[in-house]
Design a protein around this motif. Sequence first.
Motif, PDB file in Angstrom:
ATOM      1  N   GLU A 162      15.990 -52.744  80.443  1.00 17.60           N
ATOM      2  CA  GLU A 162      17.123 -52.026  81.010  1.00 17.60           C
ATOM      3  C   GLU A 162      17.910 -52.915  81.981  1.00 17.60           C
ATOM      4  O   GLU A 162      19.147 -52.770  82.105  1.00 17.60           O
ATOM      5  N   VAL A 163      17.220 -53.847  82.656  1.00 15.83           N
ATOM      6  CA  VAL A 163      17.907 -54.746  83.590  1.00 15.83           C
ATOM      7  C   VAL A 163      18.875 -55.645  82.828  1.00 15.83           C
ATOM      8  O   VAL A 163      20.024 -55.852  83.247  1.00 15.83           O
ATOM      9  N   TYR A 164      18.448 -56.169  81.687  1.00 19.90           N
ATOM     10  CA  TYR A 164      19.335 -56.995  80.872  1.00 19.90           C
ATOM     11  C   TYR A 164      20.551 -56.197  80.424  1.00 19.90           C
ATOM     12  O   TYR A 164      21.688 -56.685  80.497  1.00 19.90           O
ATOM     13  N   ARG A 165      20.320 -54.992  79.945  1.00 20.12           N
ATOM     14  CA  ARG A 165      21.435 -54.182  79.450  1.00 20.12           C
ATOM     15  C   ARG A 165      22.399 -53.814  80.573  1.00 20.12           C
ATOM     16  O   ARG A 165      23.607 -53.745  80.380  1.00 20.12           O
ATOM     17  N   ARG A 166      21.839 -53.599  81.780  1.00 25.00           N
ATOM     18  CA  ARG A 166      22.701 -53.199  82.897  1.00 25.00           C
ATOM     19  C   ARG A 166      23.679 -54.309  83.272  1.00 25.00           C
ATOM     20  O   ARG A 166      24.857 -54.055  83.512  1.00 25.00           O
ATOM     21  N   PHE A 167      23.209 -55.539  83.332  1.00 27.21           N
ATOM     22  CA  PHE A 167      24.090 -56.631  83.740  1.00 27.21           C
ATOM     23  C   PHE A 167      24.915 -57.184  82.583  1.00 27.21           C
ATOM     24  O   PHE A 167      26.019 -57.676  82.794  1.00 27.21           O
ATOM     25  N   LEU A 168      24.395 -57.128  81.374  1.00 27.17           N
ATOM     26  CA  LEU A 168      25.106 -57.688  80.228  1.00 27.17           C
ATOM     27  C   LEU A 168      26.023 -56.669  79.554  1.00 27.17           C
ATOM     28  O   LEU A 168      27.035 -57.036  78.972  1.00 27.17           O
ATOM     29  N   GLY A 169      25.663 -55.411  79.596  1.00 21.55           N
ATOM     30  CA  GLY A 169      26.518 -54.368  79.059  1.00 21.55           C
ATOM     31  C   GLY A 169      26.564 -54.282  77.550  1.00 21.55           C
ATOM     32  O   GLY A 169      27.440 -53.619  77.001  1.00 21.55           O
ATOM     33  N   VAL A 170      25.634 -54.954  76.854  1.00 26.17           N
ATOM     34  CA  VAL A 170      25.552 -54.869  75.392  1.00 26.17           C
ATOM     35  C   VAL A 170      24.076 -54.718  75.015  1.00 26.17           C
ATOM     36  O   VAL A 170      23.175 -54.908  75.830  1.00 26.17           O
TER      37      VAL A 170
END
Length: 354
Positions: A162-170
């Motif tokens: 979820e941390v990756y998705r939060r900052f990357l947005g994809v």
Amino acid sequence: MRIEPGYVEIVASVLKEVGKDPAAFPLPPTGAVSEDEFRIMSENLVALADDRSIALRLGASMHLGTHGLLGHAILSSRSLRQAAGLLIQYSPLQGTKGRIHLAFTPDHAVLTFEPPFAVRGAPHFLVELFFAGVLAALRQLIGPLPDECRLELAYAPEMPEEVYRRFLGVEVSFGHSVNRFIGPNSRIDQPLSAAAIPVAEMYRLQCERLLREMNAAGGMSGNVRRMILGARGHLPALGEASRHLNMSERTLRRRLAAEGTSYRGIVDDVRNHLARGYLGETPLCVADVASLLGFDDVANFRRAFKKWNGCTPQEFRLRSGAHIGTRQAPEREPRRGEQSRTQLHMPPHHKTFV
């Protein structure tokens, strides 16, 4: 590799976000650094931050103005294909052993990144910094990204996904053979906002020329040239310039003098370089060119141009044979308080620290 002043500001801001004192992270003066120096700086930053999301935070915080002259060239690109070409050629994260590659399938554009080195304590630091920065730039250029965009990473997650998705947005997946961003290729050649701005292509070409020249020359004078061009008409005074370059006015004067030049001389040289390009390669009237170069009075621009070149702007244009008969309105000086046509239609001016 090159440290832009905008990067320094973002590093300080992100360190505060994670509860660390930016003063504890020593930075060299902005400008060119060796690959080893950049690696050591990255390792020191990772150790101080003690936060696995540091690279994602840094990349997601960037805007195109942060990248200095490269960012301005990208902002003035006609299409994503052209912007990607600039990124591939001039990205500071490519290094001597890294690789950025753009390929196409019938339906997708695929941007692959191989980092030039691993950062001790955070081996995927450069990968996460690169893709977070690219995605932030894409959103600035085209707005929200299509739902089918995804990122494939060649390692196991080191944080909750979820941390990756939060900052990357994809959508992000792991364990692949290479690090790559995949998106639809339907928009790769669609015009960007700069395509409708008459002066944007000229500005991009000027940025590219100076990027090539400074990659070859370097030095403090190259850093100052980048800052002046990135200012787009707002020419910082010596004191402001020295603060952006993280040094005193006295040190900046001394370093420029050691290279046989001065701040005033560089300002005039860049202004003249741009003026000759605008007059020789665009249909802009003299008043518009003066406005683009930060002259409040077109008469002052004419005097300066004649001092630099021994002829007036009109004489230079006639000699070069450029765009004769292409202007849509007679050339005149703007009335007091009136903006020139070009000022009203310049590419978006994002805050920059170049």
